[in-house]
Structure formats: C-alpha cells, structure tokens
Design an enzyme around this catalytic site. Structure first.
Site, PDB file in Angstrom:
ATOM      1  N   ASP A 109       0.866  -1.177   0.000  1.00 12.74           N
ATOM      2  CA  ASP A 109       0.000   0.000   0.000  1.00 12.74           C
ATOM      3  C   ASP A 109       0.904   1.228   0.000  1.00 12.74           C
ATOM      4  OD1 ASP A 109      -3.205   0.372   0.674  1.00 12.74           O
ATOM      5  OD2 ASP A 109      -2.018   2.122   1.225  1.00 12.74           O
ATOM      6  N   CYS A 148     -14.304  -1.065  -7.494  1.00 11.30           N
ATOM      7  CA  CYS A 148     -15.351  -0.350  -6.745  1.00 11.30           C
ATOM      8  C   CYS A 148     -15.794   0.882  -7.521  1.00 11.30           C
ATOM      9  CB  CYS A 148     -14.849   0.038  -5.352  1.00 11.30           C
ATOM     10  SG  CYS A 148     -13.460   1.193  -5.356  1.00 11.30           S
TER      11      CYS A 148
END
Length: 393
Positions: free
Chosen positions: A247, A337
């Site tokens: 990340d 998403c």
C-alpha cells in the site's frame, strides 16, 4: 409546498421508482437546498416528494413516491427503523455493520455504519444535510448508541454545494474502535480512516479468501492496495505461511502489521511494503517472484462512466501483471469499486488481461459487497463493488 415540473417524457424514471432526476429533465420550478418539493409530470400528475439540490446535476432525489406520505420525523423513524431491522435479520458476522446504504434504504445521500457502540455517518446530499439533526436523533434512539461521528468529507458534497464536515455530531470521546469480524479483531479510526472509517463491504469476501487459502493450500499471498490489512489477516487465518501487504499509506500499513499481532499471528509471516502497487508488480515479475494467491482491491479508478476508458487500461494492466505473478493453480481475487465500470465491462477487462498474460482459468465466484450493502432492483447504480475469484490454469 414548492412544485418541480418535469419536461414531457422525463417522468419515466420516477414512474419506475428510480430516485434521481437530472437538471435537464426539469421544465420549471426551483427551491432552496434540501427543501422538500412536490415533483410533477408535465401534465401535473404527482410523481414524488423529493429533496431539491440547486447545485447538483442530480437536481432532485426522491424521498417517497406515496403522495400521502409526509417527509417529517415520523418518516425518518420509519425508514431508519426498517433499515436497522433488516440488518438485524441478516445476522451479520460482525459488530461492524452498514446500517443505512443510501438510495437502497430509501434515504438518498445517507450512509451510516455502526462500529460497536459508535455510529459513523456521511450526509452526502442537500436533503440529508437539511434533516441532519432529525436523522441523528432517530439513529441514536433506534440503535441505543450514544455517539455519532460525522464523516461528511467526501468530494460528492462539493457537487451538492456543501462544504466538508468532520467531527462529533452527538457525543464525544476516542475515535478509535475495535470490531470483531468472522472471529477476527480489527481496529479502525472513524476520524482518520477511509470513508466512514473502514471497508465493511468486503467483510464476506475476506472470509471467502480465508476459506479458499485453506482449501487450495495457498502458502504465499500478495495483498495489493492492502489498506489496514483485512485480507492479509484473512489469508493468515486460512493458513498462509507468508503474506505481503502493499500500500502507499504508511499509517495504514502500520495498522495492518498491528492487526497481524492482534489476531495472534507471527509477525514474521507478514511483510508490509510502502510502495506503488503497479511499480511493485512489475519489479516482482522481473525478480521472478510467484504467489499462490493475489488480491487486487484498488481504489476507485472510474467514479463515473466518463472515466471508464482510462480506468479500463489501469484495471487491465494490474490484472495482467497479477495473473503473470500467480503460480500455476494460483488464486486471483480482483475487484473494482468504480461505479463507472459495470460487472460485464469488468469481466471483459479481466478477460483481456488474461489474454495478454496468455493464461486462462475458471471463475470460482463473482463477488460483490456484503448483504448489508444492498442493491435494489430499481437502483442498479448502487451496485458499485464487483469482483471475480479466478483460478489460474
């Protein structure tokens, strides 16, 4: 009561109980931000009671299609009560639950998550902003919670002509919470976390990953866009010997590492890397690395259909790299998403990535958000999270 009159032929969406009316569909009428208006067809027939938003292209959001229903305290008590009752019947395996999911619960622009004894809410439309205090009072009354934190800092607020707002709406105290999920413990901060603090929509997909890791004997797992490591904890719970979380947020990775220890796993089995995912995937491929399972859960690449083409290239690239990094028989969980990328388009994108990677494999499952994030028949736009679980031949 102010009246909004639609152009001829523009009443079709409201007649099928779709809650949105765009600015170009309105013939005449206006109101203040969030004011409840009567929406009529071009010939004066009642269509809906709705919230008016003078700044948004979605100029009207319908509260109710019943002419005899009034939008008042009792209205919100009925709608919120129905939403809370549904979640109770779902028997969610967590004390982190999506209580209100906007249009799907008949409350356009309102998102409310419950984390233990704390509520975290987003008021994203002019209508919910106008009724904020009423909604807050009803939420506390019906849930028994005493604290409500507001996370109305989404960019969507700007489209409504509303400034971002963050802070305690009711109560006070620490903003960090620990929730349980499928037997795991996960921490979050409703002040600093993404959205309302956490991604509850992936709850059941995390559990499925744990099961698949166990079933297929996945020893080495890569979790990309890992955030605070929910999928990483799931992989370890499923028996993975090594999990790599990637990340670009150092604080999120610190929390991910803490989650590993919190759930009783050996921290030596988890590696947290602060890196750009695309760069990491390319470099890992050059190093000849292989993984038994990979999770690709990127942020929203296409907020609207206008961004779909550019997003498609980005999704295809990471999926091509991910498929190449998988060992034969490996498992890929890949998600989008983006509201601007539908399930059919996402399938085509991943299929194109597989062709470029010269691989194929069966789809184990089509994945979606947890059931406390419902999609209704008349509002398909609510189906934002879609995913595929694929085994590589």
């Amino acid at each position: 009561m102010k009246v909004i009159r639609l152009r001829e032929g523009k009443e079709r969406s409201l007649l099928r109980h779709h809650p949105w009316v765009f600015a170009g569909s309105i013939d005449k009428g206006h109101a203040d931000a969030g004011e409840t208006v009567r929406v009529e067809s071009h010939d004066g027939r009642f269509l809906a009671w709705a919230a008016y938003s003078p700044s948004s292209q979605i100029r009207v959001r319908a509260w109710t299609f019943d002419e005899n229903e009034r939008v008042d305290h009792a209205f919100f008590k009925r709608r919120i009560g129905a939403a809370v009752a549904l979640r109770q019947r779902l028997n969610v395996e967590s004390d982190g639950v999506r209580l209100i999911h906007g249009e799907a619960d008949g409350l356009p622009g309102l998102v409310v998550d419950r984390y233990g004894d704390l509520l975290s809410a987003q008021f994203l439309s002019a209508g919910t902003e106008r009724f904020k205090n009423t909604i807050a009072d009803v939420l506390l009354q019906l849930t028994g919670c005493t604290r409500l934190y507001e996370r109305s800092d989404s960019g969507v607020r700007g489209l409504e002509g509303l400034a971002p707002v963050t802070g305690w709406l009711r109560g006070e105290g620490e903003t960090e919470v620990t929730i349980r999920e499928h037997g795991w413990r996960l921490t979050l901060d409703v002040h600093e976390g993404h959205k309302t603090g956490f991604y509850l929509d992936q709850r059941d997909n995390r559990a499925r990953l744990a099961d698949w890791v166990r079933r297929f004997g996945c020893k080495r797992v890569l979790n990309c866009y890992s955030y605070t490591g929910g999928f990483s904890v799931a992989a370890l719970a499923g028996g993975a010997e090594e999990v790599v979380s990637v990340d670009s947020s150092a604080p999120a990775l610190q929390r991910a590492q803490a989650h590993v220890t919190l759930n009783g796993h050996d921290p030596a089995r988890h590696q947290a890397l602060d890196a750009d995912v695309n760069t990491y995937l390319r470099e890992a491929l050059q190093r000849g690395e292989r993984f038994d399972a990979i999770v690709l859960d990127p942020p929203k690449f296409a907020p609207t259909a206008a961004h779909a083409e550019r997003a498609a290239r980005a999704y295809k690239d990471i999926n091509r790299l991910g498929l190449k990094l998988l060992a034969p028989g490996g498992l890929l969980l890949t998600f989008s998403c983006s509201g601007g990328v539908g399930a059919e388009l996402f399938h085509k994108i991943v299929a194109g990535a597989a062709m470029d990677a010269a691989v194929d494999g069966p789809i184990l499952a089509r994945l979606e958000g947890a059931p406390d994030h419902p999609t209704t028949l008349m509002f398909p736009e609510g189906e934002y999270l879609k995913g595929l679980a694929i085994l590589k031949h």
